[in-house]
Design a protein around this motif. Sequence first.
Motif, PDB file in Angstrom:
ATOM      1  N   VAL A 148      14.308  18.392  13.959  1.00 12.60           N
ATOM      2  CA  VAL A 148      13.349  17.409  13.450  1.00 12.60           C
ATOM      3  C   VAL A 148      11.941  17.733  13.955  1.00 12.60           C
ATOM      4  O   VAL A 148      10.959  17.686  13.212  1.00 12.60           O
ATOM      5  N   SER A 149      11.844  18.100  15.227  1.00 10.16           N
ATOM      6  CA  SER A 149      10.547  18.445  15.815  1.00 10.16           C
ATOM      7  C   SER A 149       9.919  19.650  15.109  1.00 10.16           C
ATOM      8  O   SER A 149       8.740  19.620  14.726  1.00 10.16           O
ATOM      9  N   ALA A 150      10.712  20.690  14.911  1.00  7.80           N
ATOM     10  CA  ALA A 150      10.189  21.903  14.281  1.00  7.80           C
ATOM     11  C   ALA A 150       9.816  21.659  12.817  1.00  7.80           C
ATOM     12  O   ALA A 150       8.765  22.105  12.346  1.00  7.80           O
ATOM     13  N   ARG A 151      10.704  20.941  12.119  1.00  5.10           N
ATOM     14  CA  ARG A 151      10.427  20.688  10.696  1.00  5.10           C
ATOM     15  C   ARG A 151       9.247  19.742  10.520  1.00  5.10           C
ATOM     16  O   ARG A 151       8.463  19.883   9.569  1.00  5.10           O
ATOM     17  N   PHE A 152       9.088  18.802  11.438  1.00  3.87           N
ATOM     18  CA  PHE A 152       7.961  17.882  11.369  1.00  3.87           C
ATOM     19  C   PHE A 152       6.640  18.635  11.550  1.00  3.87           C
ATOM     20  O   PHE A 152       5.658  18.376  10.850  1.00  3.87           O
ATOM     21  N   THR A 153       6.614  19.585  12.486  1.00  6.71           N
ATOM     22  CA  THR A 153       5.407  20.390  12.696  1.00  6.71           C
ATOM     23  C   THR A 153       5.055  21.171  11.437  1.00  6.71           C
ATOM     24  O   THR A 153       3.886  21.227  11.011  1.00  6.71           O
ATOM     25  N   LYS A 154       6.067  21.760  10.818  1.00  7.41           N
ATOM     26  CA  LYS A 154       5.837  22.509   9.579  1.00  7.41           C
ATOM     27  C   LYS A 154       5.439  21.576   8.443  1.00  7.41           C
ATOM     28  O   LYS A 154       4.597  21.919   7.600  1.00  7.41           O
TER      29      LYS A 154
END
Length: 429
Positions: A148-154
């Motif tokens: 979720v953290s990585a996809r949110f940044t993207k």
Amino acid sequence: MEEISLRQIIEIILKGKKSILIITAIFAVVSIIANFFIISPIYEAQVMLRISQSTNNISQQVTEDGATLAGLLGAMSQNGDTSIETYREQIKAPVILQYIREQMNFKGVPLQQISNKISVEDIKNTNLITIKVTDESPDTAAKIANMVSARFTKFITETNQKQAESSGEVLKAQMDKEKKNLDEVSKKLEGFLSKPRGPSELQMELDSKLEQLTNFKTTLAQIKIDESSTAASVGQGKQLLANTPRTLVTKVNLLENDLLADAIRDKTGLRTNEISHINLTTEQINEVYIELSNNVNELDLKLSNLQAERVNTEKAIIGCQKEIETIQTEHAQKQREYDILKQEQDIVKQTYEAYQQKYKESVIKQSIDTGNESIAVVSEALPPVRPIAPRKVFNTAIFMVIGMLLGTFIVVAKEFWYSTDLNITKTIN
């Protein structure tokens, strides 16, 4: 209706304490079985993010390094201040939930069910956000939290780039429109300047006429001085001429002219003593008068020429002034037309340059990874060691309290029922 006192209630509870303990024990056993053997443990993993506003700083830096831009266009190319609340709501965006479902192979699992696993909290008075994920597997919970953290940044990067791209398209269309307007206005101005007797040409002609007028006035002033001086000289010359005789009359004795005396003696036969008393009168032109008369005539001629030259110069000045007035009127009209066209060109040019600058900013933003610029992972999620649910001891204690209260209620109700039934029987008998 017979009232029951507190003493009676306590006596009833003590009398039925065995039943209360049995019911309480049953509830405790059910709770232990459910918490330890039936209910699956739930683990919680969390990621901590720090939110910054670097995206806005980038936009401001581009603006400060470039030309000064109209504030009207600022909103079209800047993302604006994104609050922590906005970030928090975006974390559970459908596109992120869909990504989790695909990556975790949660086929057929509703997005709402995945959303229920995720909770987002912001720490008060900070720019920190925690993403918490609950799952029966500690590894799965940690993995989902990090995903979720990585996809949110993207997602933030993609959102800002789409916004910049959309703004860029609008700016590009408007920039092309302003470029077309600038070309039209510039062509109109060039056409105006290509015509004869433009503002510059008229200004040069006007300067030349003004210089000519100045020369005429200077010449006129000098002519008047010369005319005045010449007129004075003429007056003095005429006065002097009036006082000068035209001829000079002289008397001489005849004997002074030997040749003439001899001729008279021969013809008349007179003696020398007889002609000694004869005087001759001679009249001759006065050369001084002649010279003075010539000088006066020359001065008269010079005065006449100066007077004619003064009249001609005065006429030339009047004609030059009329020409200057005509040129000034024409120049003012042409200059006004030029100023209007030039001002229109300047306004369109400034507008075009403003759109061009903003379009460059949007192009730069499309290539910037604003997600990584504005979001930093403070701590990644690790598989939790202990579950957060069920709370076995707490649940067992709650069940025991509920069992105790239920057992007490049953004992008191049963005693009250039997007592009321007995009183009714006695009354009937």
